[in-house]
Design a protein around this motif. Structure first.
Motif, short mmCIF file in Angstrom:
data_model
loop_
_atom_site.label_atom_id
_atom_site.label_comp_id
_atom_site.label_asym_id
_atom_site.label_seq_id
_atom_site.Cartn_x
_atom_site.Cartn_y
_atom_site.Cartn_z
N LEU A 449 12.18 6.57 13.06
CA LEU A 449 11.05 6.71 14.00
C LEU A 449 11.32 7.86 14.96
CD1 LEU A 449 10.11 3.05 14.98
CD2 LEU A 449 8.62 4.74 13.90
N GLY A 450 10.32 8.70 15.18
CA GLY A 450 10.49 9.82 16.10
C GLY A 450 11.14 11.02 15.46
N ARG A 451 11.41 10.94 14.13
CA ARG A 451 12.04 12.09 13.45
C ARG A 451 11.11 12.67 12.39
NH1 ARG A 451 17.73 10.34 11.48
NH2 ARG A 451 17.59 12.42 10.59
N ILE A 452 11.32 13.96 12.10
CA ILE A 452 10.52 14.63 11.07
C ILE A 452 11.33 14.65 9.79
CG2 ILE A 452 9.39 16.79 10.40
CD1 ILE A 452 8.84 17.27 13.39
N ILE A 453 10.79 14.02 8.74
CA ILE A 453 11.55 13.76 7.52
C ILE A 453 10.71 14.22 6.32
CG2 ILE A 453 12.51 11.86 6.10
CD1 ILE A 453 13.97 12.13 8.79
N PRO A 454 11.33 14.84 5.30
CA PRO A 454 10.55 15.22 4.12
C PRO A 454 10.09 13.98 3.34
CG PRO A 454 12.73 16.27 4.11
CD PRO A 454 12.74 15.26 5.21
N VAL A 455 8.80 13.95 3.02
CA VAL A 455 8.25 12.82 2.26
C VAL A 455 7.47 13.39 1.07
CG1 VAL A 455 6.61 10.88 2.31
CG2 VAL A 455 8.08 11.32 4.29
N GLU A 456 7.81 12.91 -0.13
CA GLU A 456 7.04 13.35 -1.31
C GLU A 456 5.82 12.46 -1.45
OE1 GLU A 456 9.19 13.55 -5.00
OE2 GLU A 456 7.32 13.83 -6.12
N ILE A 457 4.65 13.07 -1.51
CA ILE A 457 3.40 12.30 -1.56
C ILE A 457 3.18 11.79 -2.99
CG2 ILE A 457 0.91 12.36 -1.12
CD1 ILE A 457 2.81 12.72 1.40
N MET A 458 3.07 10.47 -3.12
CA MET A 458 2.94 9.85 -4.44
C MET A 458 1.51 9.41 -4.72
SD MET A 458 6.16 10.04 -4.88
CE MET A 458 6.80 9.08 -6.21
#
Ligand code: SAM
Ligand code: SF4
Length: 472
Positions: A449-458
């Motif tokens: 929470l509160g962090r910017i994280i790479p997320v692959e959109i599924m």
């Protein structure tokens, strides 16, 4: 009995902070600026020992922060006040006092009329005087009469409000979220003929750069990573810079982007006439400025745009979109559209659909025209039937929904930096925002929470995306 006041508030008249905990129920209607104003009111009351509650029946102070932009918004407030009257009398029977406050643009537009229609209301406070809320609540309780303060005081509320605090909506126990709003500009001098804002929020005012930077630094120190700069005409910003000259929004954004710890900036709402070259250049050069722009066009026919006093044509808008896209090719565009403005013909409505087809929006807000008392359009000839407006709105929304779905679908397979903001409904799920302002759901530990994280959109739905966290 009601009382109109525009007395400036001296420090001596301020109630003293109390330790005993009271409860505040705060509800914001309408735009993001009301969300910001509600937070600031909550922060002031928090300093006086009020903690936020979601349960109105538990509240010593109820604040409805209202919106007057469409008729429905104001009517919602009156129906809510009916429910509040019952709660207030039930609490009275238990020997508990409740101060009922109407704040915001309905308060400004209707003033003492609110107390006449809804006698349970103790306090009516306009958007320019809510920095006086603690003193006004105190006076309402002491004097046992309703108070109406819809003045435009000499002093700026921004100079009087306390420093931003860790709480949201006055609840000191909650950590501040990773995203926040900061009002940088307020009011409007553009006078679109359908709009109440110039009357309810008053003349355009831009805050000085240094004050905005101080507020942003303070928010960053409290854990905020993304700030949205707010203004009714935010790209018309012209606040005083550190060099004593008027700075543009572009200069302000470049300056704020240098504050250590701020990772994302956004701004809203813009007027097409104020999208200057320097602002397009910031979209091109500044990685902290997110690739998302809300740019209302309101209508596609030039005759209607002129009657609205928008001072741009459909062709101007399309040319501008081209320039914006050449500065920042991946930008996601959003807009506001009104259907059924007085005299709008079927062919003119089709021009609105054509413009939407030409631009391809990622997101949009669309409304039936609503006649607002005191605005020039409300007395124009050719007011349309509700049924005609409803049918046009449906056709427009079908088209906008298709565009939004298609934009969301185009994101599947891509990896976005997502700022996680809150926990989801499902255990182990977090919800964050993509750079394009979409909601993104992913399985993730709350430590993110509160962090910017790479997320692959599924997968993509009509209103949100879901994805999987990838290693940074
Ligand atoms: N300043 C912004 C601009 O220049 O477009 C918009 C501010 S207004 C708070 C938000 C939106 O409400 C407007 O863009 C418009 O689409 C809608 N709106 C304002 N007055 C309206 C009315 N009388 N009837 C229907 N929609 C209205
Ligand atoms: Fe209202 Fe926006 Fe027009 Fe100002 S520019 S009058 S806020 S619609």
């Amino acid at each position: 009995m009601t009382h109109e006041t525009d007395d400036p508030v001296g420090d001596a008249s301020m109630p003293r902070p109390v330790v005993a905990s009271k409860r505040l129920y705060m509800r914001a209607f309408g735009c993001q600026m009301n969300v910001y104003d509600s937070e600031r009111m909550g922060e002031q009351m928090s300093d006086l020992g009020y903690a936020e509650t979601d349960d109105m029946a538990d509240a010593d102070l109820i604040v409805l922060n209202t919106c007057h932009i469409r008729e429905k918004a104001a009517e919602k407030v009156y129906s809510e006040l009916g429910r509040i009257r019952q709660i207030k009398s039930q609490r009275e029977a238990q020997g508990k006092e409740t101060v009922v406050t109407v704040a915001g643009c309905v308060a400004q537009a209707e003033g003492a009329e609110i107390v006449r229609r809804a006698p349970a209301v103790d306090l009516v406070v306009g958007p320019q005087s809510y920095h006086r809320l603690p003193e006004l609540v105190h006076r309402t309780r002491l004097e046992s009469r309703a108070i109406v303060d819809t003045s435009f005081p000499e002093e700026s509320k921004f100079e009087k409000l306390p420093e931003r605090s860790a709480s949201r909506a006055g609840n000191r126990d909650l950590p501040r979220a990773a995203t926040a709003f900061v009002t940088v500009q307020e009011g409007c001098d553009k006078f679109c003929t359908f709009c109440v804002v110039p009357y309810t929020r008053g003349a355009e005012l831009s805050r000085p750069v240094a004050r905005i930077a101080d507020e942003l630094k303070r928010l960053v120190s409290l854990g905020v990573r993304e700030v949205t700069l707010l203004g009714q005409n935010v790209n018309g910003y012209h606040g005083e810079g550190p060099d004593g000259r008027a700075w543009t929004l572009a200069m302000l954004i470049r300056h704020l982007a240098q504050v250590a710890g701020i990772e994302r900036l956004r701004y809203t709402t813009s007027h097409p006439r104020d999208m200057t070259e320097d602002l397009l250049a910031v979209h091109r050069d500044e990685p902290k400025l997110m690739p998302y722009l809300h740019l209302p066009f309101q209508a596609g026919a030039d005759r209607i745009l002129a009657a609205m006093n928008r001072k741009h044509t459909a062709a101007d808008y399309l040319r501008l979109i081209e320039r914006i896209r050449s500065a920042r090719p991946d930008i996601a565009l959003s807009t506001d559209i009104i259907v059924g403005f007085p005299g709008e013909t079927e062919a003119e409505f089709k021009a609105t659909l054509d413009l939407v087809e030409d631009v391809q929006f990622a997101q949009a807000y669309s409304f039936k025209y609503s006649a607002r008392p005191g605005t020039p359009a409300s007395t124009m000839d050719g007011q349309l039937d509700e049924a005609v407006k409803a049918e046009r709105l449906q056709r427009l929304q079908d088209l906008l929904d298709r565009q939004q779905r298609s934009f969301n679908a185009s994101c599947v397979g891509k990896t976005f930096p997502v700022l996680f903001e809150k926990t989801g409904r499902r255990e182990g799920q977090l919800i964050g925002r993509s750079p394009y302002l979409q909601s993104v759901h992913a399985e993730a530990q709350s430590a993110l929470l509160g962090r910017i994280i790479p997320v692959e959109i599924m997968a993509a739905g009509p209103n949100s995306l879901s994805g999987a966290v990838r290693a940074a």
